[in-house]
Design a protein around this motif. Sequence first.
Motif, PDB file in Angstrom:
ATOM      1  N   UNK A   1       0.539   1.989   6.436  1.00  0.00           N
ATOM      2  CA  UNK A   1      -0.056   1.499   5.192  1.00  0.00           C
ATOM      3  C   UNK A   1       0.433   2.789   4.091  1.00  0.00           C
ATOM      4  N   UNK A   2      -0.532   3.389   4.299  1.00  0.00           N
ATOM      5  CA  UNK A   2      -0.552   4.610   3.065  1.00  0.00           C
ATOM      6  C   UNK A   2       0.901   5.070   2.695  1.00  0.00           C
ATOM      7  N   UNK A   3       2.157   4.965   3.211  1.00  0.00           N
ATOM      8  CA  UNK A   3       3.072   4.477   2.564  1.00  0.00           C
ATOM      9  C   UNK A   3       3.150   3.484   1.432  1.00  0.00           C
ATOM     10  N   UNK A   4       3.038   2.440   2.087  1.00  0.00           N
ATOM     11  CA  UNK A   4       2.880   1.379   0.918  1.00  0.00           C
ATOM     12  C   UNK A   4       2.307   1.568  -0.147  1.00  0.00           C
ATOM     13  N   UNK A   5       1.247   1.591   0.281  1.00  0.00           N
ATOM     14  CA  UNK A   5      -0.526   2.251  -0.903  1.00  0.00           C
ATOM     15  C   UNK A   5      -0.109   2.988  -2.382  1.00  0.00           C
ATOM     16  N   UNK A   6       0.571   4.207  -1.975  1.00  0.00           N
ATOM     17  CA  UNK A   6       1.177   4.953  -2.364  1.00  0.00           C
ATOM     18  C   UNK A   6       2.320   3.855  -3.008  1.00  0.00           C
ATOM     19  N   UNK A   7       3.188   3.312  -2.573  1.00  0.00           N
ATOM     20  CA  UNK A   7       4.183   3.058  -3.515  1.00  0.00           C
ATOM     21  C   UNK A   7       3.280   2.250  -4.481  1.00  0.00           C
TER      22      UNK A   7
ATOM     23  N   UNK B   1       1.179   2.371  -6.102  1.00  0.00           N
ATOM     24  CA  UNK B   1       0.604   4.098  -6.600  1.00  0.00           C
ATOM     25  C   UNK B   1      -1.100   3.289  -6.938  1.00  0.00           C
ATOM     26  N   UNK B   2      -1.984   2.880  -5.254  1.00  0.00           N
ATOM     27  CA  UNK B   2      -3.325   2.276  -5.118  1.00  0.00           C
ATOM     28  C   UNK B   2      -3.846   3.202  -4.664  1.00  0.00           C
ATOM     29  N   UNK B   3      -2.697   4.298  -3.773  1.00  0.00           N
ATOM     30  CA  UNK B   3      -3.396   5.548  -2.934  1.00  0.00           C
ATOM     31  C   UNK B   3      -2.689   7.334  -3.427  1.00  0.00           C
ATOM     32  N   UNK B   4      -3.345   7.912  -3.533  1.00  0.00           N
ATOM     33  CA  UNK B   4      -3.506   9.390  -4.116  1.00  0.00           C
ATOM     34  C   UNK B   4      -1.962   9.908  -3.071  1.00  0.00           C
ATOM     35  N   UNK B   5      -1.438  11.296  -3.732  1.00  0.00           N
ATOM     36  CA  UNK B   5      -0.703  12.018  -3.190  1.00  0.00           C
ATOM     37  C   UNK B   5      -1.604  12.608  -1.856  1.00  0.00           C
TER      38      UNK B   5
ATOM     39  N   UNK C   1      -2.289  11.428   5.545  1.00  0.00           N
ATOM     40  CA  UNK C   1      -2.218  10.588   6.655  1.00  0.00           C
ATOM     41  C   UNK C   1      -1.130  10.991   7.220  1.00  0.00           C
ATOM     42  N   UNK C   2       0.096  11.557   6.789  1.00  0.00           N
ATOM     43  CA  UNK C   2       1.077  12.184   7.161  1.00  0.00           C
ATOM     44  C   UNK C   2       0.593  13.036   8.351  1.00  0.00           C
TER      45      UNK C   2
END
Length: 326
Positions: free
Chosen positions: A118-124, A126-130, A136-137
């Motif tokens: 889910x975090x990778x989708x949000x980061x793609x 540009x909703x979640x920060x690096x 999450x990783x």
Amino acid sequence: MGREAGSETGGEAGGEAGGEAGTGGDKSDQTGYLVAAERVAVSRVVHAQVRAVERPEARARIAGLLRDLAVDEGDPVEDGQIIARVEPVKLDARLAVAKAKRAQAETRQNRTRRALARAEELHADQVMSQADLDDAREAAVSADNAVDAADSEVDTLLARRRRGDIPAPATGWVMEVMPANGSQMQPGALIARIAAAPAVIRVAVPERHLDRLQEAMALTLETASGPQEAELVHLYPQVHQGRVEADLRLPEDQPPLPLGRRVAVRLRLEEVERFLVPERLISVRHGLTFVERADHGRTLIQLGARRGARMTVLSGLRTGDRLVAP
């Protein structure tokens, strides 16, 4: 073992037996029975015993309680067959705890993997920060490591349980079982003794017959099913009390004999000259044996072994004597 048997005395006294050679017939006519020396095969009977060459032992490798003892004296076993198990104290409880921890770690692993996806989708998008993605990783990697550690602990405990398995050290028969189910075992404790197959027949013969013993065809076992030719598999180099020991084996197509059973072994020696007289020409008086010679009347003789319908005469007769019915 090694006690000689037989009935003749003198010459090869105390042990001659065997078939006849030469004419072998009844040389009687109207004037009587003509005595002549005949060549006969001489053999000697000795007693042997069925033994196991090797007697390996099954022993415990770890401490614990003996469980699942599956054999008893006399049972056949195969090499590597599990005959019992030693269970370490509280191993089942520790294994249950380790499996529960692994289940918890797997649940956490599944949760962190879903969160990472889910975090990778949000980061793609540009909703979640690096930084949040890195967190999450790290959580997913930590969960994976926890599962690996839990698996390792479970595998260690299962390997310890497998070390408690007690295999048969060889194919053969169980000779002795020491403990009972539920007994407390220590590492190296004796569980059972095995008589390794194949069994051999241990025989001891007088040293003077060593040359004949080395001839395989000179050995015959007197078994319940009849005479069986035996194979010489080992000759021991040491002479003990004037006797030489050897191990014999039946042909592979013959059924095995029970351990400890005593069997008679007939050792063929050589051919010798003997006088053979029909039994009908022999009379017994006061425990003594006589024959009637045509020219000298009643003659005292000494008998040896029976050979069919005739008896071996060891002394009292000469070649050319003519015997008549008493």
